[in-house]
Design an enzyme around this catalytic site. Structure first.
Site, mmCIF file in Angstrom:
data_model
loop_
_atom_site.group_PDB
_atom_site.id
_atom_site.type_symbol
_atom_site.label_atom_id
_atom_site.label_comp_id
_atom_site.label_asym_id
_atom_site.label_seq_id
_atom_site.Cartn_x
_atom_site.Cartn_y
_atom_site.Cartn_z
ATOM 1 N N GLU A 54 18.084 41.839 126.627
ATOM 2 C CA GLU A 54 18.128 42.703 127.805
ATOM 3 C C GLU A 54 17.878 41.887 129.066
ATOM 4 O O GLU A 54 18.532 42.077 130.084
ATOM 5 C CB GLU A 54 17.078 43.816 127.691
ATOM 6 C CG GLU A 54 17.465 44.955 126.767
ATOM 7 C CD GLU A 54 18.645 45.766 127.287
ATOM 8 O OE1 GLU A 54 18.740 45.947 128.514
ATOM 9 O OE2 GLU A 54 19.471 46.197 126.466
ATOM 10 N N ASP B 195 12.870 51.984 126.850
ATOM 11 C CA ASP B 195 13.712 53.097 127.269
ATOM 12 C C ASP B 195 13.081 53.770 128.491
ATOM 13 O O ASP B 195 11.921 54.166 128.439
ATOM 14 C CB ASP B 195 13.788 54.085 126.082
ATOM 15 C CG ASP B 195 14.979 55.004 126.204
ATOM 16 O OD1 ASP B 195 15.417 55.233 127.346
ATOM 17 O OD2 ASP B 195 15.462 55.478 125.159
#
Lengths: 432, 252
Positions: B229, B152
């Protein structure tokens, strides 16, 4: 601050109360008591109350003091707390030689054994360091800035302690963790090498101390916790050597007739210098428990319970010096529904000097008020008054208990309540 | 497996869990109090729950194999699954804070074990907050590889301390990694890439791998290709920024 969800609406907004703290000069030249924002010092050697000299205007501390401590050599004294100020005092002149600002509230302080560094921990888990190498005598220091040294990730640090040989700094937090970090030659660059983690407590760790003697100069670490145990650790490996369930072992549960309600947190502990005795304060106990540490067998055992008769005295803080006396204070700041803004009661137990290894049965006695060094003058200074109302102290003990559990115990919510709290989160974006 | 036929969360063709039934928030606050169980110390991590075929009983055997790879913030577990066959003898664990995502990875591993008997026995996942509790899972020097893939970014300065790579947290990672152990980080956010590199570069217990070392390390290629991702970034033609460092002895 905005990252910690505050308790709102659920618990009535209790005014945060702080327990009274006590610290004795290593050679018992003076005693300091902190209640709320007030710092009271009595010079035992000179037999008079000390008035503090602080060049900053107004009171020295503007909010509750959370940590006080003398340096190992007794030349320095540090006080810090909720007003985010760390004050370093010279114990000769009792002048504030340096005020360091912290970003967050300060929860623990420690001085390196050589007196060159002051470390303090904030409520966000960061431990900071200030160097004092240009401190000479009573001259005021230039303003100092603290450097971050290590961090417990967002957990309140409850206690900070240097190992007897000065090689390690030990920090304990409310997430059951004790971290042992190598203290390098240049701590201002940060402490990066973790020696060990001492893991085993199942609740917040409230206090740390080292037991060491001339035969065991490295000593062992003892820790007290909200899980009602005192544990003995080898810090170089982090291994748990012994666990003492203080309350049940000392037979306190039966005598109080509350067998079902165990787990009173250990609130403070201190070791008797050059000895193997450990004095332990427990949240519900009117008195203290003495533990004996067998350094060769690496075990802890109950030596005796010293109860204080005649008044409701549950110590909130303990301190010892080399003189063989154990100093205790019970008290609280900002007690609601009480005429006194803050309360403190000082008691002293004698009989620790010879008791170390050879005769643990040596008689410990609770001194009467007139037997305390400094006598009435000392009590008047440190307590604020000579006489204290008994009933207020039970309320004070209760307030300290609530404050401690609000601060350190994790809040548990039922599934529905958690859902409700999620839905009423104030950081949620409102959809247009 | 029979009752799975009626279970819509399991794909009929592959037997694997379907991601759409495990949607979760993209972010989770690592600072908030955790209410899931945490082992008190590394010796209390129950290997028989994580690796039942390799550890039939929960009794500790001295000298038994320990977890060596940790994928911190493992997400949907793509990297673990690729590593599992590449290092079949190594125990590895994914650590993920989001409950639903952890559930998905758990189901995925179970389904893979059923579909490929004898394989995927060396990987597992645990729901935890690694920023707070990593020393509760691993002893000093236990790990040989740690992965921080597409963490994050926490753009706001006020939230920088929520970043999983920081100087202070690197102290803890250095504690868990044995000397010579490698930390792998990658992101598609340039600012975060620079931040992670700067933290690692200035840390006295880490040193960068050389270009040659990066080229021969088969794991480096997986950083972009194996993770969900990473695949997403590649699909969109995005850039990635990686920093791979080795744990070294402190210089005196």
């Amino acid at each position: 601050m905005e990252d910690i969800p505050m308790e709102e609406g659920e618990t009535n907004k209790d005014i945060e109360v702080a327990p009274a703290l006590i610290a004795v000069h290593p050679a018992q030249e003076s005693v300091a008591v902190a209640v709320g924002s007030e710092l009271r010092v009595f010079d035992i050697h000179g037999g008079s109350a000390v008035s503090l000299v602080d060049d900053s205007c107004g009171p020295s501390h503007k909010d509750s003091i959370r940590a006080i401590r003398y340096g190992a050599k007794g030349k320095l004294f540090v006080s810090a707390g909720d007003d985010k100020l760390v004050k370093i005092w010279s114990t000769e002149s009792w002048r504030c030689i340096c005020t360091v600002s912290s970003e967050k509230r300060v929860s623990a302080v420690a001085l390196s054994n050589d007196g060159l560094y002051v470390c303090f921990a904030d409520k966000f888990g960061v431990v900071w360091v200030v160097d004092l190498d240009d401190f000479d005598g009573n001259q005021a220091l230039v303003s100092k800035k603290a450097a971050p040294m290590l961090s417990h990730y967002c957990s309140i640090i409850t206690s900070l302690e240097f190992s007897p040989d000065g090689r390690f700094v030990v920090s304990a937090d409310r997430d059951f963790k004790i971290r042992v970090t190598v203290f390098p030659k240049k701590p201002l660059d940060g402490l990066h090498e973790i020696q060990s983690f001492c893991l085993g407590h199942t609740e917040f760790v409230s206090c740390l101390a080292f037991v060491y003697t001339s035969e065991y100069p490295q000593g062992f670490l003892v820790s007290g916790s909200g899980d009602s145990t005192v544990r003995l650790w080898d810090i170089s490996s982090g291994s748990l050597l012994d666990t003492c369930k203080v309350e049940s072992k000392a037979g306190l549960l039966e005598s109080n007739g509350r067998g079902e309600e165990c787990n009173s947190p250990v609130t403070n502990l201190c070791t008797i210098p050059d000895g193997t005795l450990i004095a332990v304060a427990i949240q519900s106990l009117q008195g203290i428990v003495l533990l004996s540490c067998d350094l060769s067998a690496r075990t802890l055992s109950i030596a005796k319970v010293v109860s204080i008769k005649g008044e409701a005295f549950i110590p909130t803080s303990l301190s010892t010096s080399s003189s063989g006396l154990l100093w205790m204070v019970a008290g609280v700041s900002n007690l609601r529904g009480c005429d006194h803004p803050s309360l403190a009661r000082v008691r002293v137990i004698s009989g620790f000097r010879e008791s170390s290894a050879c005769s643990p049965e040596h008689e410990q006695t609770v001194l009467g008020d007139n037997e305390i060094p400094g006598g009435d003058k000392l009590l008047e200074k440190l307590q604020g008054s000579l006489s204290v109302d008994e009933k207020v102290f039970l309320a004070a003990a209760e307030a300290v208990k609530t404050a401690m559990s609000n601060l350190l115990v994790k809040k548990q919510y039922s599934a529905e309540k958690r859902d409700l709290r999620k839905r009423t989160r104030n950081d949620r974006k409102i959809k247009q | 497996m029979l009752e799975n036929k009626a279970n819509p969360t399991i794909s009929k063709s592959t037997g694997l869990p379907r991601k759409r039934f495990y949607r979760a928030r993209a972010h989770s606050n690592p600072l908030s109090d955790s209410h899931f169980p945490i082992p008190i110390s590394p010796c209390q991590v129950d290997y028989s729950l994580h690796y039942p075929q390799l550890f039939p009983s929960s009794d500790k055997i001295d000298g038994a194999k320990k977890i060596q790879f940790a994928d911190v913030g493992c997400g949907f577990g793509g990297l673990l699954i690729s590593l599992s066959t590449l290092f079949p003898e190594t125990l590895m664990i994914g650590m993920e804070l989001r409950d639903k995502v952890t559930e998905y990875v758990k189901e995925r591993i179970l389904a893979l074990r059923v579909g490929n008997p004898g394989q995927y026995q060396n990987i597992s996942v645990v729901r935890t907050n690694s920023m707070k509790y990593i020393p509760n899972y691993f002893e000093k020097g236990q790990l040989s590889k740690m992965f921080f893939l597409f963490p994050d970014p926490h753009f706001k300065e006020k939230n920088h301390r929520r970043r999983v790579i920081s100087t202070h947290l690197l102290d803890e990672y250095a504690y868990c990694l044995g000397v010579g152990g490698i930390i792998y980080t990658i992101t598609d956010v340039e600012e975060l890439g620079e931040w992670m590199k700067a933290c690692l570069e200035s840390h006295p217990l880490f040193e960068a791998l050389t270009k040659e070392e990066l080229e021969v390390d088969p794991v480096v290629k997986l950083l972009t290709s194996a993770t969900e991702e990473g695949q997403k970034v590649a699909r969109n033609g995005g850039q990635t920024f990686q920093a791979v460092y080795r744990r070294v002895m402190p210089s005196l």
